[in-house]
Design a protein around this motif. Structure first.
Motif, PDB file in Angstrom:
ATOM      1  N   ALA A 110      -5.683  74.087 -59.097  1.00  0.00           N
ATOM      2  CA  ALA A 110      -6.366  73.619 -60.302  1.00  0.00           C
ATOM      3  C   ALA A 110      -5.697  74.216 -61.524  1.00  0.00           C
ATOM      4  O   ALA A 110      -5.308  75.389 -61.524  1.00  0.00           O
ATOM      5  CB  ALA A 110      -7.841  74.011 -60.276  1.00  0.00           C
ATOM      6  N   THR A 111      -5.552  73.401 -62.561  1.00  0.00           N
ATOM      7  CA  THR A 111      -5.008  73.872 -63.833  1.00  0.00           C
ATOM      8  C   THR A 111      -5.991  73.534 -64.941  1.00  0.00           C
ATOM      9  O   THR A 111      -6.618  72.479 -64.938  1.00  0.00           O
ATOM     10  CB  THR A 111      -3.646  73.232 -64.152  1.00  0.00           C
ATOM     11  N   ASP A 112      -6.116  74.445 -65.889  1.00  0.00           N
ATOM     12  CA  ASP A 112      -7.076  74.294 -66.981  1.00  0.00           C
ATOM     13  C   ASP A 112      -6.391  74.638 -68.299  1.00  0.00           C
ATOM     14  O   ASP A 112      -5.882  75.750 -68.460  1.00  0.00           O
ATOM     15  CB  ASP A 112      -8.280  75.207 -66.743  1.00  0.00           C
ATOM     16  N   ILE A 113      -6.395  73.683 -69.220  1.00  0.00           N
ATOM     17  CA  ILE A 113      -5.769  73.903 -70.522  1.00  0.00           C
ATOM     18  C   ILE A 113      -6.797  74.471 -71.486  1.00  0.00           C
ATOM     19  O   ILE A 113      -7.826  73.850 -71.756  1.00  0.00           O
ATOM     20  CB  ILE A 113      -5.191  72.593 -71.096  1.00  0.00           C
ATOM     21  N   GLY A 114      -6.529  75.648 -72.019  1.00  0.00           N
ATOM     22  CA  GLY A 114      -7.385  76.248 -73.030  1.00  0.00           C
ATOM     23  C   GLY A 114      -6.707  76.237 -74.383  1.00  0.00           C
ATOM     24  O   GLY A 114      -5.572  75.777 -74.526  1.00  0.00           O
ATOM     25  N   GLY A 115      -7.401  76.764 -75.384  1.00  0.00           N
ATOM     26  CA  GLY A 115      -6.834  76.776 -76.731  1.00  0.00           C
ATOM     27  C   GLY A 115      -5.642  77.694 -76.863  1.00  0.00           C
ATOM     28  O   GLY A 115      -4.775  77.485 -77.706  1.00  0.00           O
ATOM     29  N   THR A 116      -5.587  78.732 -76.020  1.00  0.00           N
ATOM     30  CA  THR A 116      -4.507  79.713 -76.101  1.00  0.00           C
ATOM     31  C   THR A 116      -3.634  79.708 -74.847  1.00  0.00           C
ATOM     32  O   THR A 116      -2.409  79.730 -74.941  1.00  0.00           O
ATOM     33  CB  THR A 116      -5.093  81.123 -76.314  1.00  0.00           C
ATOM     34  N   PHE A 117      -4.261  79.672 -73.676  1.00  0.00           N
ATOM     35  CA  PHE A 117      -3.521  79.737 -72.422  1.00  0.00           C
ATOM     36  C   PHE A 117      -3.832  78.532 -71.536  1.00  0.00           C
ATOM     37  O   PHE A 117      -4.912  77.947 -71.609  1.00  0.00           O
ATOM     38  CB  PHE A 117      -3.875  81.017 -71.653  1.00  0.00           C
ATOM     39  N   THR A 118      -2.863  78.206 -70.684  1.00  0.00           N
ATOM     40  CA  THR A 118      -3.073  77.242 -69.611  1.00  0.00           C
ATOM     41  C   THR A 118      -3.152  78.033 -68.310  1.00  0.00           C
ATOM     42  O   THR A 118      -2.256  78.814 -67.996  1.00  0.00           O
ATOM     43  CB  THR A 118      -1.926  76.214 -69.549  1.00  0.00           C
ATOM     44  N   ASP A 119      -4.265  77.853 -67.590  1.00  0.00           N
ATOM     45  CA  ASP A 119      -4.538  78.657 -66.397  1.00  0.00           C
ATOM     46  C   ASP A 119      -4.273  77.867 -65.128  1.00  0.00           C
ATOM     47  O   ASP A 119      -4.419  76.639 -65.102  1.00  0.00           O
ATOM     48  CB  ASP A 119      -6.002  79.110 -66.380  1.00  0.00           C
ATOM     49  N   LEU A 120      -3.928  78.582 -64.057  1.00  0.00           N
ATOM     50  CA  LEU A 120      -3.757  77.980 -62.734  1.00  0.00           C
ATOM     51  C   LEU A 120      -4.392  78.885 -61.687  1.00  0.00           C
ATOM     52  O   LEU A 120      -4.248  80.108 -61.741  1.00  0.00           O
ATOM     53  CB  LEU A 120      -2.277  77.762 -62.416  1.00  0.00           C
ATOM     54  N   GLY A 132     -13.381  77.208 -60.571  1.00  0.00           N
ATOM     55  CA  GLY A 132     -14.532  76.326 -60.423  1.00  0.00           C
ATOM     56  C   GLY A 132     -14.139  74.906 -60.063  1.00  0.00           C
ATOM     57  O   GLY A 132     -14.832  74.225 -59.300  1.00  0.00           O
ATOM     58  N   MET A 133     -13.010  74.450 -60.596  1.00  0.00           N
ATOM     59  CA  MET A 133     -12.536  73.096 -60.276  1.00  0.00           C
ATOM     60  C   MET A 133     -12.216  72.952 -58.790  1.00  0.00           C
ATOM     61  O   MET A 133     -12.419  71.884 -58.201  1.00  0.00           O
ATOM     62  CB  MET A 133     -11.283  72.764 -61.095  1.00  0.00           C
ATOM     63  N   LEU A 134     -11.735  74.037 -58.201  1.00  0.00           N
ATOM     64  CA  LEU A 134     -11.371  73.979 -56.778  1.00  0.00           C
ATOM     65  C   LEU A 134     -12.589  73.760 -55.892  1.00  0.00           C
ATOM     66  O   LEU A 134     -12.476  73.293 -54.763  1.00  0.00           O
ATOM     67  CB  LEU A 134     -10.676  75.276 -56.363  1.00  0.00           C
ATOM     68  N   MET A 135     -13.767  74.111 -56.417  1.00  0.00           N
ATOM     69  CA  MET A 135     -14.989  74.046 -55.615  1.00  0.00           C
ATOM     70  C   MET A 135     -15.808  72.789 -55.894  1.00  0.00           C
ATOM     71  O   MET A 135     -16.918  72.642 -55.385  1.00  0.00           O
ATOM     72  CB  MET A 135     -15.856  75.287 -55.895  1.00  0.00           C
ATOM     73  N   THR A 136     -15.283  71.881 -56.700  1.00  0.00           N
ATOM     74  CA  THR A 136     -16.056  70.705 -57.092  1.00  0.00           C
ATOM     75  C   THR A 136     -15.844  69.541 -56.133  1.00  0.00           C
ATOM     76  O   THR A 136     -14.850  69.459 -55.413  1.00  0.00           O
ATOM     77  CB  THR A 136     -15.662  70.232 -58.507  1.00  0.00           C
ATOM     78  N   ASP A 137     -16.814  68.627 -56.168  1.00  0.00           N
ATOM     79  CA  ASP A 137     -16.714  67.345 -55.483  1.00  0.00           C
ATOM     80  C   ASP A 137     -16.439  66.260 -56.514  1.00  0.00           C
ATOM     81  O   ASP A 137     -16.623  66.460 -57.724  1.00  0.00           O
ATOM     82  CB  ASP A 137     -18.031  67.017 -54.761  1.00  0.00           C
TER      83      ASP A 137
END
Length: 680
Positions: free
Chosen positions: A4-14, A477-482
């Motif tokens: 899962a990747t998440d774009i934030g205002g400062t960092f992009t997380d994986l 959290g994205m990894l745990m979603t349906d």
């Protein structure tokens, strides 16, 4: 492997989780305006091979950014004759009631691009006046000349019967196949003419932007050999396919933030904590949401840009109920015209960022203040920190104004930021009738664990949970979603006069629609799970209360049990119930989850080290009530399960710092989460 990747205002997380439940994380700087490059960068930093990816889930701020920065496309609106100005009229329930200079928000579609057509249905969906098809052709020709790039179609009572909207969309696509079109029934089947029209317009406004972004991201992933199943996080706490996200991008308006809320609910269930306050501090904002008995609150009463001075713009799609304020690690400290210290909502963002980043930032931020008071270590940054420059900026911009020391000015910045965050936490707890003492606080984001212990003391929360990979927890959290789709149908009926045959037919039709949708997305029928709700109210009321409905066929007896649940819920929310008053159904709501296989959370193994073996250093840290204290700093990666540390202490990891105050204790649980107990 799920990634899962998440774009934030400062960092992009994986975050990735392998088949054994092992978690890996990575962060890289967000790369506006080419956000997809940040995704590629963080995949590269993580070191994972693209051939390992089975599922790729993405959270993005592209939609909310396009709306708030007004970077969508030129949009036209086609509506029922006589309703051209519904966006202008809006609602009279403005937030700042006594402001005689109040101005309604300017519509996203100017009046000359709002066109009317002769057609009419009644509230039952029966055709009163046929669609004037020749007029549609005239409007499309006019929009072409005006260089419109997207068209919104919203007719009166189309939530009950979308036949005229369907005919209109078909005509537009035949005449002008290149233009992006959204009909209101595609995004919501819920009543409220203004809200439904606003939602349709905003979806059209960002549709080409979303389509372009998703296509670019998909092409970039293909270039690096990624052939995994690809999903995008929605605002309702579930995911959808890349293809569907391009059709109704408005469902991604809070794509990233809601994943952390949903992840908090999942983590709470694992740890036996059903009552959770989820608290996320990123680089730009702080976000919080309350989870009651394991249930994530979802609402269709969402507004962007709503403040205590402006009504904002309604978006009537399911969105996790979040309070969000402009206070994060990059929030700028400044002096207002009255000479008072303020923090946020302006942010230094990813570029230039806080002064500590060394990328050209000149304004002191919350991150810079935390460095000065010792809660962050200069050695924990990915670049050399010029502490003299950081202190100089705080002295020049803040301390000199109040004729105080740099240390006190930095602590003042933190206090103001904490005060702002505390108000947000009270909005979703105390002010909604919940006792914070009954809840645990899950703190995540880059700054969550640094500020949460102090806020928990103020709020009365007895326990703070800092999850593994806290700084990238939204991606976890994205990894745990349906997969999730919501089907909401307005159905206004007094309960005592319900035709149960008609009622059950609508419920069955919603379920068939869900099965058909998931079939196109490759989800088997046996993996589709349903939750049904009704929005109920007392006759004469404006607001509604959402109440669960049992699966299966409904009858008088089962409905009476639903009504009793409504009375009890109404009393909890509003302190009273009117059991003798007649009740009324407003909406039917079906939540359809496409269940996907999710990894189990792995327990961490002991590395044989003692707590003292994890000690990194002892450094002075400034606390609000205790002044400077020499504080032990521990390496989180070296702490074993059941390790227990008394405060004051700091637990560091590469992307976050957990501050444990005097009188508090922190314990590592079997999964590696930090559990902070407040003490007496």
């Amino acid at each position: 492997m799920r990634v899962a990747t998440d774009i934030g205002g400062t960092f992009t997380d994986l975050v990735y989780v392998d088949q054994q439940g092992k978690i890996g994380v990575a962060k890289s700087h967000t790369t506006p305006p080419n956000f997809e490059q940040g995704v590629l960068d963080v995949i590269s930093v993580s070191g994972i091979g693209t051939e390992q990816l089975e599922t790729f889930i993405h959270g993005t701020t592209v939609i909310i950014n396009a709306l708030t920065e007004r970077k969508g496309v030129k949009t036209g609106l086609i509506t029922t004759k006589g309703f051209r100005d519904v966006l202008e009229i809006a609602r009279g329930n403005r937030p700042d009631l006594f402001n005689i200079q109040y101005e309604k928000p300017a519509p996203f579609v100017p009046r000359y691009l709002r066109q009317e057509v002769e057609e009419r249905l009644n509230y039952k969906g029966e055709v009163i006046q046929p669609l004037h098809k020749e007029r549609i052709e005239e409007i499309v020709s006019y929009f072409k000349n005006e260089k419109v790039e997207a068209i919104a179609v919203s007719y009166l009572h189309s939530y009950s019967n979308p036949v005229h909207e369907m005919e209109t969309v078909k005509l537009i696509q035949e005449i002008w196949p290149e233009v992006a079109v959204t009909a209101s029934y595609e995004v919501t089947r819920e009543w409220r003419e203004y809200e439904r029209t606003s939602t349709t317009v905003l979806n059209s406004y960002v549709k080409p932007i979303a389509s372009s972004y998703v296509d670019r991201l998909e092409n970039k992933l293909k270039e690096i050999g990624n052939k995994s199943n690809k999903y995008i996080m929605q605002s309702n706490g579930g995911t959808t396919t890349f293809e569907q996200s391009k059709q109704t991008p408005i469902n991604m308006v809070e794509s990233g933030p809601v994943a952390g809320i949903y992840g908090s609910a999942i983590l709470g269930k694992i740890l036996g904590e059903e009552n959770i306050i989820a608290f996320d501090i990123g680089g730009t904002t702080a976000k919080c949401s309350l989870i009651d008995k394991g249930e994530v609150k979802v609402t269709t009463e969402y507004n962007i840009e709503r403040t205590d001075r402006t009504a904002g713009y309604p978006i009537k799609v399911p969105v996790v109920d979040i309070v969000e304020i402009g206070n994060g690690g990059g929030s700028i400290a400044w002096i207002d015209d009255g000479g008072s210290l303020r923090v946020g909502p302006q942010s230094a963002g990813a570029l230039p960022g806080p002064i500590a980043y060394g990328k050209g930032g000149t304004e002191p931020t919350t991150t810079d203040a935390n460095l000065v008071v010792g809660r962050l270590s200069p050695g924990n940054f990915d670049s050399n920190v010029d502490m003299e420059r950081v202190k100089g900026a705080i002295h020049e911009k803040i301390a000199s104004h109040f004729e105080t020391s740099v240390d006190e000015a930095a602590l003042g910045i933190i206090r103001i930021a904490n005060s702002n965050m505390l108000n947000a936490l009270k909005l979703i707890s105390v002010r909604k009738g919940y006792d914070p003492r009954d809840f645990a606080l899950v703190a995540f984001g880059g700054g969550g664990s640094m500020h949460a212990p102090a806020l928990a003391k103020e709020l009365g929360v007895s326990k703070v949970i800092v999850p593994v990979a806290a700084s990238v927890f939204s991606a976890w959290g994205m990894l745990m979603t349906d997969l999730r789709h919501d089907y909401i149908q307005t159905y206004i009926r007094r309960v005592e006069a319900i035709n149960y045959s008609e009622f059950n037919d609508i419920l069955t039709r919603q379920e068939k629609e869900a099965f058909a949708q998931y079939e196109t997305e490759g989800v088997k029928e046996e993996n589709v799970l349903f939750s049904r709700y009704v929005d109920l109210r007392y006759v004469g009321q404006e607001h509604t209360v959402k109440v669960p409905v049992p699966n299966g066929e409904m009858n008088h007896e089962s409905m009476q049990r639903v009504i009793q649940e409504f009375h009890q819920t109404h009393e909890r929310l509003y302190t009273f119930k009117l059991e003798e008053s007649p009740t009324e159904i407003v909406n039917l709501h079906l939540i359809a989850l496409g269940s996907v296989k999710k990894p189990e959370l792995a327990r961490i193994e002991s590395n044989g080290l003692s707590v003292e073996d994890a000690l990194k250093e002892v450094r002075p840290v400034l606390y609000e009530e205790n002044g400077w204290i020499n504080t032990k700093v521990y390496d989180r990666a070296k702490l074993n399960p059941e390790a227990k540390i008394a405060g004051p202490a700091i637990v560091e990891e590469p992307t976050a710092s957990t501050v444990v105050y005097p009188g508090q204790t922190v314990t590592v649980d079997v999964y590696g989460n930090l559990i902070i107990e407040m003490g007496v």
